[in-house]
Every structure is written in structure tokens, then in C-alpha cells.
Design a protein around this motif. Structure first.
Motif, PDB file in Angstrom:
ATOM      1  N   UNK A   1       0.873  -1.174   0.000  1.00 32.53           N
ATOM      2  CA  UNK A   1       0.000   0.000   0.000  1.00 32.53           C
ATOM      3  C   UNK A   1       0.904   1.216   0.000  1.00 32.53           C
ATOM      4  N   UNK A   2       0.786   2.057  -1.032  1.00 29.89           N
ATOM      5  CA  UNK A   2       1.721   3.171  -1.208  1.00 29.89           C
ATOM      6  C   UNK A   2       0.983   4.506  -1.130  1.00 29.89           C
ATOM      7  N   UNK A   3       1.047   5.177   0.011  1.00 31.63           N
ATOM      8  CA  UNK A   3       0.371   6.468   0.139  1.00 31.63           C
ATOM      9  C   UNK A   3       1.101   7.575  -0.614  1.00 31.63           C
ATOM     10  N   UNK A   4       0.329   8.565  -1.026  1.00 32.00           N
ATOM     11  CA  UNK A   4       0.896   9.791  -1.561  1.00 32.00           C
ATOM     12  C   UNK A   4       1.155  10.765  -0.433  1.00 32.00           C
ATOM     13  N   UNK A   5       0.868  12.030  -0.659  1.00 32.59           N
ATOM     14  CA  UNK A   5       1.087  13.059   0.355  1.00 32.59           C
ATOM     15  C   UNK A   5      -0.155  13.191   1.224  1.00 32.59           C
ATOM     16  N   UNK A   6      -0.021  12.755   2.492  1.00 35.70           N
ATOM     17  CA  UNK A   6      -1.138  12.756   3.426  1.00 35.70           C
ATOM     18  C   UNK A   6      -0.869  13.717   4.577  1.00 35.70           C
ATOM     19  N   UNK A   7      -1.926  14.389   4.995  1.00 31.42           N
ATOM     20  CA  UNK A   7      -1.826  15.338   6.107  1.00 31.42           C
ATOM     21  C   UNK A   7      -1.900  14.572   7.427  1.00 31.42           C
ATOM     22  N   UNK A   8      -0.792  14.566   8.176  1.00 29.89           N
ATOM     23  CA  UNK A   8      -0.734  13.949   9.499  1.00 29.89           C
ATOM     24  C   UNK A   8       0.059  14.871  10.409  1.00 29.89           C
TER      25      UNK A   8
END
Length: 254
Positions: free
Chosen positions: A186-193
Motif C-alpha cells: 500500500x503506497x500512500x501519496x502526500x497525506x496530512x498527518x
């Protein structure tokens, strides 16, 4: 939708005391699984577990061990097996980031990135897979990144580790597939955390993300859950060795 129902299954999510890992753990709990929340900091892991129990009403176990240490991994997975048996689902999420120009990147930071982002997935995946092979089933999800495919300045070693995660996933598919185990990434992009807050608050960087991503915005962590539950459930029983990019389309365009 029974194909996506995780009731009765046990999941381990490494690095799930905060950020994306915590969101993934919550999604698995909401889909019916019981979840092992993992971290290095016992207080942070317990706090995350308490929050997840309150939100979902699900069953949560806390385990803390160093995912870069083979002996610690063996002991930690052993404790999980004694409590709940071999996990049905293993999510290798633990990871770190370090930034510096390539010519100035510290060797120690390189080794830390490789150990935490890549070696940990090998160690935890290998240890859990032994029980999965005996049982004849299992789901392993390794967390990659858009940097598994795309490079940016100042994070070359990070990109190398996340590229390695994709090939580790394919190799695990080749070895473990005949035993009824599906391994995907599972490859996330740019996520706000909380870990990316500085970048989110940087107007120039956020403008770049919006311009570079067809979705025109940062991702929100709950938007990873659908793909995770798919990969963790019976719905993906014939999906193996694949990398699913959840990135708003970033890797699809130039």
C-alpha cells in the motif's frame, strides 16, 4: 459485503501509535478485526490503544518491540502468538524520514532509514509468515510510498528504502504465494498527518502538492482505509505482489 468483513481476524499494525499507522489500525477495527497496536514507546502505544478502544469498541492488544532487532521481533511476535495466535493480517507500517542533500547525507541516517523502513518489513514479515505458512493462509501488507516510484531532492535514501519495499513485496509474493499467503504493498501519496504538519503549513509546498496531484489536495488518512481493508480481506484473495498507490493520481501523471 461479506468479502470485506474482517470479523474474527487478528491484525498486527507496526508503528500504529500515531499518524497513518493509527488510522490503519482504526480502519481494521471498524471492519471487524481485533488489532495489535505496536510502537516503541509504551506510553504512546497504550494511549493510542485506549483511544481506538473508545472510538471503535474493538478488541485491542498492545505490543512494544524494536522492529529493527531480529531478537526483539522474535520475542514480540512470540508474545502475540501466545495471546492471540499468529496474526491473519500483518501491516508493516513502521517508518521514518530523514532529509539532507545527497552529498551531505549522514551514513548513520542512511543505516537508520534502511533498518526502519526496509529491514523491519523483512524481519516482521518473515517472523509472522512462518506461522502463516503453517496455517496455510495470511495477508501481509507492506507500506510503501509514492517515493517507491518517484524521487525528490533531499530524500534519496528514503526513496531507496521505499523502492526496496516494492521489490521485497514481489519477492515475498513469489515465496509465500504457494502457501496461501497474499503479500501486497500500500503506497500512500502526500497525506496530512501530525508528522507532515510542517509541510502542510508551508504554503509553497502545499501549493506544489495541489498542483502536482490531479486530486488537487493533500490526502486525508481515512482515505487509505478502503484499499487497506481490500488487501486485508477475502476480496483480494487472488491479488498478490501488487502495489496500490493511494496518491490522488500523482504517480499517474507528469
Amino acid at each position: 459485503m461479506s468479502l470485506f468483513d474482517l470479523t474474527g481476524r487478528t491484525a498486527l499494525v507496526t508503528g500504529s501509535s500515531r499518524g497513518i499507522g493509527s488510522a490503519l489500525a482504526q480502519g481494521l477495527l471498524e471492519a471487524g478485526a481485533r488489532v495489535v497496536v505496536h510502537g516503541r514507546d509504551p506510553d504512546a502505544a497504550q494511549a493510542s490503544a485506549g483511544r481506538l478502544r473508545e472510538i471503535t469498541g474493538g478488541e485491542v492488544l498492545v505490543e512494544t518491540f524494536d522492529v529493527t532487532d531480529a531478537e526483539a521481533v522474535d520475542a514480540g511476535i512470540g508474545r502475540i502468538e501466545r495471546a492471540w495466535g499468529t496474526p491473519d493480517i500483518c501491516v508493516n507500517n513502521a517508518g521514518i524520514q530523514r532529509r539532507a542533500p545527497f552529498t551531505e547525507f549522514a551514513t548513520a541516517d542512511w543505516h537508520d532509514l534502511v533498518a526502519t523502513n526496509l529491514t523491519s518489513a523483512f524481519l516482521v514479515g518473515q517472523r509472522v509468515a512462518r506461522g502463516m505458512v503453517t496455517r496455510g493462509s495470511g495477508k501481509i501488507i507492506n507500506v510503501g510510498s509514492v517515493q517507491s516510484r518517484l524521487a525528490r531532492p533531499n530524500i534519496t535514501p528514503y526513496s531507496a528504502t521505499k523502492g526496496g519495499v516494492v521489490m521485497l513485496t514481489q519477492g515475498m509474493c513469489a515465496d509465500l504465494g504457494p502457501h496461501g499467503i497474499q503479500t501486497n504493498a500500500l503506497a500512500p501519496g502526500y497525506f496530512a498527518t501530525e508528522l507532515t504538519r510542517v509541510l502542510v503549513e508551508d504554503a509553497d509546498f502545499s501549493a506544489w502538492v495541489a498542483q502536482r496531484t490531479p486530486a488537487g489536495r493533500w490526502g486525508q488518512v481515512h482515505e487509505l482505509v478502503g484499499a487497506l481493508v481490500f488487501l486485508a480481506s477475502s476480496a483480494s484473495d487472488y491479488v498478490n505482489g501488487q502495489t496500490i498507490y493511494v496518491d490522488g493520481g500523482m504517480t499517474a501523471v507528469v
